[in-house]
Structure formats: C-alpha cells, structure tokens
Write a protein that holds these residues in place. Structure first.
Motif, PDB file in Angstrom:
ATOM      1  N   LYS A  21      93.804  37.403  34.163  1.00  0.00           N
ATOM      2  CA  LYS A  21      92.411  37.032  33.871  1.00  0.00           C
ATOM      3  C   LYS A  21      91.434  37.933  34.635  1.00  0.00           C
ATOM      4  N   THR A  22      91.777  38.275  35.872  1.00  0.00           N
ATOM      5  CA  THR A  22      90.900  39.116  36.684  1.00  0.00           C
ATOM      6  C   THR A  22      90.851  40.541  36.145  1.00  0.00           C
TER       7      THR A  22
ATOM      8  N   ALA B  25      88.721  40.467  32.915  1.00  0.00           N
ATOM      9  CA  ALA B  25      87.373  39.900  33.054  1.00  0.00           C
ATOM     10  C   ALA B  25      86.251  40.856  32.626  1.00  0.00           C
TER      11      ALA B  25
ATOM     12  N   GLU C  69      86.079  40.855  28.849  1.00  0.00           N
ATOM     13  CA  GLU C  69      85.576  39.567  28.370  1.00  0.00           C
ATOM     14  C   GLU C  69      84.075  39.445  28.589  1.00  0.00           C
ATOM     15  N   ARG C  70      83.591  39.940  29.714  1.00  0.00           N
ATOM     16  CA  ARG C  70      82.156  39.867  30.015  1.00  0.00           C
ATOM     17  C   ARG C  70      81.348  40.687  29.007  1.00  0.00           C
TER      18      ARG C  70
ATOM     19  N   TRP D 152      82.669  40.678  36.908  1.00  0.00           N
ATOM     20  CA  TRP D 152      83.553  39.567  37.261  1.00  0.00           C
ATOM     21  C   TRP D 152      82.791  38.259  37.445  1.00  0.00           C
TER      22      TRP D 152
ATOM     23  N   ASN E 259      84.295  34.646  36.623  1.00  0.00           N
ATOM     24  CA  ASN E 259      85.753  34.776  36.564  1.00  0.00           C
ATOM     25  C   ASN E 259      86.466  33.650  37.302  1.00  0.00           C
ATOM     26  N   THR E 260      85.868  33.105  38.341  1.00  0.00           N
ATOM     27  CA  THR E 260      86.536  32.071  39.145  1.00  0.00           C
ATOM     28  C   THR E 260      86.926  30.851  38.317  1.00  0.00           C
TER      29      THR E 260
ATOM     30  N   ASN F 287      87.641  30.748  35.193  1.00  0.00           N
ATOM     31  CA  ASN F 287      88.745  31.160  34.331  1.00  0.00           C
ATOM     32  C   ASN F 287      90.059  31.236  35.096  1.00  0.00           C
TER      33      ASN F 287
END
Length: 137
Positions: free
Chosen positions: A47-48, A51, A54-55, A125, A128-129, A131
C-alpha cells in the motif's frame, strides 16, 4: 553384508513422533500468527509503495468536481463583493486564477508534477495511514 544396490534402494527408517498433540497445536498457532504478521507487513509495504499512484489517480478523478466547486465559490464571492471580473482572471487589479472551468483533463504526469510543486513530496503519501491500517486488518 549388504551390497551397494541394497543400500541405495533401502527405505529410510522413520521414527514415531515424540511430540504431544498440544505442542503440535501450539506450533501450528505460532506458524499461523507468523504467516498473518508477514501478510500484514507485505500488505502495508505494498500500500505504501502504490500510494503515490493512488493519490494521483484520486486527484485526477476529482479534478473537475473540485474545479466546479471552486468556480461556484469564487463566483458567489465576486457577486457578493460587487467586484468585476474579466476573462483573464483579474479581479479588481489582483491576479487570481481564472474562474473558467477547463474542458481538458490534466495528464497523470501533470497532476503529479503539480502536487510535487504545490505540496511537496510527502503529499503523495497523504492519507496512506488509514489504508495501511485497513490492509493490516
């Protein structure tokens, strides 16, 4: 004395397990916990890593809705102030962004460059947390 061919083809002797069923169950639980932790860590790393992509994707999906809401807010502010705005985006001698909504969508590269210029590298990011927490279960 056994010959070489007998030695090669003999079956291995398997000794019976001396472990109790309780210890085998405990070992299986430990293995399952290790597997779950490894999966959660792998998901968090994935996910990181993804990110920033995705952003940019999210910003591209929202770019027209954000522009439209900003335009509406600006138009209401201009009407309430009684100021005049011309087509160049100049509001009473002050430079403003144009209030016209563009019909061309920005490319992913353009969006990424704009995010980097306006908000810095860590903006990729942002968000992101949650997620990562959701991925970890």
């Amino acid at each position: 004395q056994p010959s070489d061919s007998t030695k090669r083809h003999s079956t291995a002797h398997i000794e019976p397990s001396t472990s109790s069923p309780e210890s085998l169950l405990k070992d299986n639980r430990n293995d399952a916990a290790k597997d779950a932790l490894a999966g959660a860590c792998a998901g968090a790393v994935a996910k990181t890593v993804v990110a920033p992509i995705e952003r940019v994707k999210l910003l591209m999906q929202l770019q027209f809705s954000i522009k439209n809401s900003v335009v509406k807010e600006n138009a209401e502010a201009v009407k309430s102030s009684g100021a005049n705005i011309d087509g160049s985006g100049v509001l009473d001698g002050c430079t403003r962004r144009t209030t016209k909504v563009g019909t061309k969508s920005a490319s992913a590269w353009e969006v990424a460059m704009r995010v980097h210029q306006d908000q810095g590298i860590l903006a990729f990011w942002r968000g992101n947390t949650p997620n990562v927490i959701r991925q970890g279960g």
